[in-house]
Design a protein around this motif. Structure first.
Motif, PDB file in Angstrom:
ATOM      1  N   LEU A  62     -50.159 -85.181 -42.268  1.00  0.00           N
ATOM      2  CA  LEU A  62     -51.165 -84.888 -43.136  1.00  0.00           C
ATOM      3  C   LEU A  62     -50.393 -86.081 -44.572  1.00  0.00           C
ATOM      4  CD1 LEU A  62     -49.841 -81.546 -44.088  1.00  0.00           C
ATOM      5  CD2 LEU A  62     -51.531 -81.660 -42.960  1.00  0.00           C
ATOM      6  N   VAL A  63     -49.682 -86.621 -44.464  1.00  0.00           N
ATOM      7  CA  VAL A  63     -49.744 -87.751 -45.683  1.00  0.00           C
ATOM      8  C   VAL A  63     -50.650 -89.086 -44.832  1.00  0.00           C
ATOM      9  CG1 VAL A  63     -48.007 -89.918 -45.925  1.00  0.00           C
ATOM     10  CG2 VAL A  63     -47.629 -87.078 -46.303  1.00  0.00           C
ATOM     11  N   GLN A  64     -50.656 -89.507 -44.037  1.00  0.00           N
ATOM     12  CA  GLN A  64     -51.256 -90.078 -43.546  1.00  0.00           C
ATOM     13  C   GLN A  64     -52.598 -89.947 -43.607  1.00  0.00           C
ATOM     14  OE1 GLN A  64     -49.835 -90.644 -39.388  1.00  0.00           O
ATOM     15  NE2 GLN A  64     -48.629 -92.120 -39.652  1.00  0.00           N
ATOM     16  N   ARG A  65     -53.540 -88.262 -43.373  1.00  0.00           N
ATOM     17  CA  ARG A  65     -54.744 -88.385 -43.878  1.00  0.00           C
ATOM     18  C   ARG A  65     -55.315 -88.515 -44.568  1.00  0.00           C
ATOM     19  NH1 ARG A  65     -56.222 -82.318 -42.247  1.00  0.00           N
ATOM     20  NH2 ARG A  65     -54.218 -82.346 -40.259  1.00  0.00           N
ATOM     21  N   LEU A  66     -54.308 -88.036 -46.322  1.00  0.00           N
ATOM     22  CA  LEU A  66     -54.871 -88.365 -47.678  1.00  0.00           C
ATOM     23  C   LEU A  66     -54.822 -89.705 -47.750  1.00  0.00           C
ATOM     24  CD1 LEU A  66     -52.177 -85.970 -48.734  1.00  0.00           C
ATOM     25  CD2 LEU A  66     -54.579 -85.622 -49.181  1.00  0.00           C
ATOM     26  N   LEU A  67     -53.521 -90.586 -47.349  1.00  0.00           N
ATOM     27  CA  LEU A  67     -53.904 -91.712 -47.679  1.00  0.00           C
ATOM     28  C   LEU A  67     -55.237 -92.817 -47.098  1.00  0.00           C
ATOM     29  CD1 LEU A  67     -50.165 -92.520 -47.193  1.00  0.00           C
ATOM     30  CD2 LEU A  67     -51.229 -92.203 -49.270  1.00  0.00           C
ATOM     31  N   THR A  68     -55.829 -92.521 -46.009  1.00  0.00           N
ATOM     32  CA  THR A  68     -56.690 -92.595 -45.647  1.00  0.00           C
ATOM     33  C   THR A  68     -57.822 -92.760 -45.603  1.00  0.00           C
ATOM     34  OG1 THR A  68     -55.885 -92.573 -43.237  1.00  0.00           O
ATOM     35  CG2 THR A  68     -58.531 -92.687 -43.033  1.00  0.00           C
ATOM     36  N   ARG A  69     -57.502 -91.783 -46.051  1.00  0.00           N
ATOM     37  CA  ARG A  69     -59.631 -90.668 -46.994  1.00  0.00           C
ATOM     38  C   ARG A  69     -59.249 -90.898 -48.569  1.00  0.00           C
ATOM     39  NH1 ARG A  69     -58.682 -83.717 -45.846  1.00  0.00           N
ATOM     40  NH2 ARG A  69     -59.883 -84.186 -43.401  1.00  0.00           N
ATOM     41  N   HIS A  70     -58.119 -91.366 -49.448  1.00  0.00           N
ATOM     42  CA  HIS A  70     -57.922 -91.110 -50.284  1.00  0.00           C
ATOM     43  C   HIS A  70     -57.173 -92.426 -50.592  1.00  0.00           C
ATOM     44  CE1 HIS A  70     -59.991 -87.635 -51.202  1.00  0.00           C
ATOM     45  NE2 HIS A  70     -58.841 -87.000 -50.703  1.00  0.00           N
ATOM     46  N   PRO A  71     -57.685 -93.972 -50.471  1.00  0.00           N
ATOM     47  CA  PRO A  71     -57.195 -95.387 -50.273  1.00  0.00           C
ATOM     48  C   PRO A  71     -57.112 -95.694 -51.640  1.00  0.00           C
ATOM     49  CG  PRO A  71     -59.261 -96.011 -49.785  1.00  0.00           C
ATOM     50  CD  PRO A  71     -59.270 -94.050 -50.044  1.00  0.00           C
ATOM     51  N   ASN A  72     -57.314 -94.993 -53.031  1.00  0.00           N
ATOM     52  CA  ASN A  72     -57.144 -95.019 -54.579  1.00  0.00           C
ATOM     53  C   ASN A  72     -56.812 -94.004 -55.221  1.00  0.00           C
ATOM     54  OD1 ASN A  72     -58.578 -97.787 -54.251  1.00  0.00           O
ATOM     55  ND2 ASN A  72     -60.390 -96.727 -54.080  1.00  0.00           N
ATOM     56  N   LEU A  73     -55.407 -93.786 -54.072  1.00  0.00           N
ATOM     57  CA  LEU A  73     -55.303 -92.150 -55.177  1.00  0.00           C
ATOM     58  C   LEU A  73     -54.165 -92.661 -56.036  1.00  0.00           C
ATOM     59  CD1 LEU A  73     -54.897 -89.364 -54.212  1.00  0.00           C
ATOM     60  CD2 LEU A  73     -52.696 -89.847 -52.692  1.00  0.00           C
ATOM     61  N   ASP A  74     -53.314 -91.964 -56.855  1.00  0.00           N
ATOM     62  CA  ASP A  74     -52.956 -92.654 -58.122  1.00  0.00           C
ATOM     63  C   ASP A  74     -51.231 -91.928 -57.897  1.00  0.00           C
ATOM     64  OD1 ASP A  74     -54.455 -94.306 -60.255  1.00  0.00           O
ATOM     65  OD2 ASP A  74     -55.781 -92.663 -59.828  1.00  0.00           O
TER      66      ASP A  74
ATOM     67  N   ILE B  89     -52.064 -79.227 -65.549  1.00  0.00           N
ATOM     68  CA  ILE B  89     -52.841 -79.996 -64.826  1.00  0.00           C
ATOM     69  C   ILE B  89     -54.552 -80.119 -66.139  1.00  0.00           C
ATOM     70  CG2 ILE B  89     -52.118 -81.322 -63.729  1.00  0.00           C
ATOM     71  CD1 ILE B  89     -53.748 -80.892 -61.766  1.00  0.00           C
ATOM     72  N   ALA B  90     -54.509 -78.296 -65.941  1.00  0.00           N
ATOM     73  CA  ALA B  90     -55.752 -77.598 -66.585  1.00  0.00           C
ATOM     74  C   ALA B  90     -55.767 -78.268 -68.118  1.00  0.00           C
ATOM     75  CB  ALA B  90     -56.005 -76.363 -67.388  1.00  0.00           C
ATOM     76  N   GLY B  91     -57.278 -79.499 -68.061  1.00  0.00           N
ATOM     77  CA  GLY B  91     -57.712 -80.449 -69.233  1.00  0.00           C
ATOM     78  C   GLY B  91     -57.298 -81.150 -69.442  1.00  0.00           C
ATOM     79  N   SER B  92     -56.199 -82.146 -68.553  1.00  0.00           N
ATOM     80  CA  SER B  92     -55.906 -82.851 -68.319  1.00  0.00           C
ATOM     81  C   SER B  92     -56.521 -84.582 -68.507  1.00  0.00           C
ATOM     82  CB  SER B  92     -54.468 -83.420 -68.029  1.00  0.00           C
ATOM     83  OG  SER B  92     -54.495 -83.322 -66.558  1.00  0.00           O
ATOM     84  N   ALA B  93     -56.072 -85.700 -67.962  1.00  0.00           N
ATOM     85  CA  ALA B  93     -56.980 -86.516 -66.913  1.00  0.00           C
ATOM     86  C   ALA B  93     -56.680 -86.941 -65.550  1.00  0.00           C
ATOM     87  CB  ALA B  93     -56.991 -88.009 -68.105  1.00  0.00           C
ATOM     88  N   ILE B  94     -56.304 -85.482 -65.230  1.00  0.00           N
ATOM     89  CA  ILE B  94     -55.482 -85.195 -63.495  1.00  0.00           C
ATOM     90  C   ILE B  94     -56.127 -85.039 -62.899  1.00  0.00           C
ATOM     91  CG2 ILE B  94     -53.953 -84.210 -62.853  1.00  0.00           C
ATOM     92  CD1 ILE B  94     -52.591 -86.879 -63.401  1.00  0.00           C
ATOM     93  N   GLU B  95     -56.651 -84.852 -61.770  1.00  0.00           N
ATOM     94  CA  GLU B  95     -57.826 -84.746 -61.186  1.00  0.00           C
ATOM     95  C   GLU B  95     -57.261 -84.547 -59.938  1.00  0.00           C
ATOM     96  OE1 GLU B  95     -61.995 -85.430 -58.816  1.00  0.00           O
ATOM     97  OE2 GLU B  95     -61.212 -86.843 -59.961  1.00  0.00           O
ATOM     98  N   LEU B  96     -57.419 -82.886 -59.498  1.00  0.00           N
ATOM     99  CA  LEU B  96     -56.758 -83.327 -57.737  1.00  0.00           C
ATOM    100  C   LEU B  96     -57.325 -83.274 -56.423  1.00  0.00           C
ATOM    101  CD1 LEU B  96     -54.123 -81.831 -55.929  1.00  0.00           C
ATOM    102  CD2 LEU B  96     -55.073 -79.909 -57.063  1.00  0.00           C
ATOM    103  N   VAL B  97     -57.651 -83.783 -56.081  1.00  0.00           N
ATOM    104  CA  VAL B  97     -59.075 -84.589 -54.805  1.00  0.00           C
ATOM    105  C   VAL B  97     -58.661 -83.625 -54.189  1.00  0.00           C
ATOM    106  CG1 VAL B  97     -58.816 -87.137 -56.139  1.00  0.00           C
ATOM    107  CG2 VAL B  97     -57.473 -86.634 -54.475  1.00  0.00           C
ATOM    108  N   GLU B  98     -57.059 -83.371 -53.422  1.00  0.00           N
ATOM    109  CA  GLU B  98     -57.068 -82.969 -52.219  1.00  0.00           C
ATOM    110  C   GLU B  98     -55.587 -81.940 -52.136  1.00  0.00           C
ATOM    111  OE1 GLU B  98     -58.430 -82.549 -47.110  1.00  0.00           O
ATOM    112  OE2 GLU B  98     -58.055 -84.653 -49.028  1.00  0.00           O
ATOM    113  N   THR B  99     -55.632 -80.694 -51.569  1.00  0.00           N
ATOM    114  CA  THR B  99     -54.603 -80.077 -50.740  1.00  0.00           C
ATOM    115  C   THR B  99     -55.086 -79.557 -50.182  1.00  0.00           C
ATOM    116  OG1 THR B  99     -54.647 -79.358 -53.110  1.00  0.00           O
ATOM    117  CG2 THR B  99     -53.154 -77.609 -52.003  1.00  0.00           C
TER     118      THR B  99
END
Length: 363
Positions: free
Chosen positions: A223-235, A200-210
């Motif tokens: 973990l999934v629930q935490r991600l969906l709560t923290r990042h409601p606009n995840l693509d 994904i380096a150099g692309s328009a992909i932003e890794l917001v959390e692992t």
């Protein structure tokens, strides 16, 4: 070549059935993206004596290792060798797997097929074993093993990242992605993450959390629930098979928006780093965008065939008994091309013991 054609055509022959494998040798470097071309390998037809193989798995609580188990059982029965299976109980069970390495010796095994929970912490136990050790799925340093079967997990991460980068190149709107690769530093995850990052380096992909955690349904759901709560606009949400299954279920449970109310955030597309029965169902229903299959059932067959080949011919050439190989990685947006190379049968349950039998068996 003539023998290969005969074995491929005479699929009903107990002598040739499943003796012909399509394999991909491993590249020299784990991080290599230049994969060697596919080859055909004729494995042993039948074992020359009733070898006893001892297989050690991290666990048998998900579709991945269950499918490896069925492949190993099928090949052990075809070749007429014995198979004993032990599971450690999870990727944190280094002490238990070290104990099981010694147990394989006490059981009178001829070789150990090791799906390692953590290679570095097992190095001493592997070195102390008087039995030949073969790497199974999870890569081990070449100096620790006689040979190994698996795929480069760097490629597993890279392929998912490359698919995303191709669809969202630099200069297009940014797309937010979260990654749930599984247990930290266990299995192939230490290679999945850098492979994904490179792609994904150099692309328009932003890794917001692992977020990392054990491959249990409860932990991955949290973990999934935490991600969906923290990042409601995840693509996109990229995860191991268990994480992908849970994510599909969690997204399906989101309540629909009421008329004239503010719409719910758009659901992220889900991508799976590796395969399972649940991943297959989600892919076929259009609930999952992409998934890798490293053909784990075929890996089980290859591992048994490789061990028998080298037990019978320790000095065999690489062409006769390949030392570092696996099936091709498949990256799919639709049905599996050959289901029995990837997934266990629906009715299959774990098998912990196969008795040796050198009388021919039906394919």
């Amino acid at each position: 070549m003539r023998s290969l054609i005969l074995c491929l055509l005479l699929t009903l022959s107990s002598t040739c059935a499943r003796a012909a494998f399509a394999i991909q040798p491993w590249p020299e470097a784990a991080e290599s993206l230049q994969m060697p071309p596919m080859q055909h390998w004729i494995g042993p037809a039948r074992a020359e004596r009733p070898f006893e193989l001892c297989a050690l798995y991290p666990h048998l609580r998900d579709a991945y290792w269950l499918s490896v188990n069925q492949g190993m059982v099928e090949e052990a029965r075809r070749l007429g060798v014995g198979l004993r299976v032990h599971e450690a109980g999870g990727y944190a069970a280094q002490d238990e797997q070290a104990r099981q390495l010694a147990e394989c010796v006490r059981e009178g095994s001829d070789a150990i097929l090791l799906g390692a929970v953590d290679g570095p912490t097992l190095a001493e136990a592997i070195g102390q074993s008087p039995l030949p050790v073969f790497g199974l799925v999870n890569a081990l340093p070449p100096e620790q093993v006689v040979a190994q079967v698996g795929v480069p997990w760097y490629q597993m991460g890279w392929r998912i990242g490359h698919w995303l980068a191709e669809r969202h190149p630099a200069g297009t709107p940014t797309r937010r992605v979260a990654l749930l690769p599984g247990p930290e530093g266990r299995g192939g995850n230490n290679l999945v993450e850098p492979g994904f990052a490179t792609a994904i380096a150099g692309s328009a992909i932003e890794l917001v959390e692992t977020l990392r955690g054990d491959n249990s349904r409860e932990i991955q759901r949290s973990l999934v629930q935490r991600l969906l709560t923290r990042h409601p606009n995840l693509d996109y949400l990229v995860g191991g098979a268990m994480a992908a299954e849970v994510a599909v279920n969690e997204l399906a449970r989101r309540p629909p928006s009421a008329p004239h109310s503010n719409p719910q955030p758009r659901a992220p597309a889900v991508l799976a780093i590796y395969f399972s029965h649940g991943v297959e169902r989600a892919l076929l229903r259009g609930k999952l965008a992409l998934a890798n299959s490293d053909q784990m059932r075929e890996q089980g067959r290859l591992a048994v065939a490789q061990a028998v080949c080298l037990l019978q011919r320790p000095a065999a050439s690489e062409a006769q008994c390949p030392r570092h190989m696996g099936p091709a990685i498949l990256t799919l947006a639709g049905p599996l091309p050959a289901r029995r190379s990837t997934l266990s049968d629906p009715a299959f349950r774990p098998v912990y013991r196969v008795e040796p039998s050198l009388s021919p068996t039906a394919p």
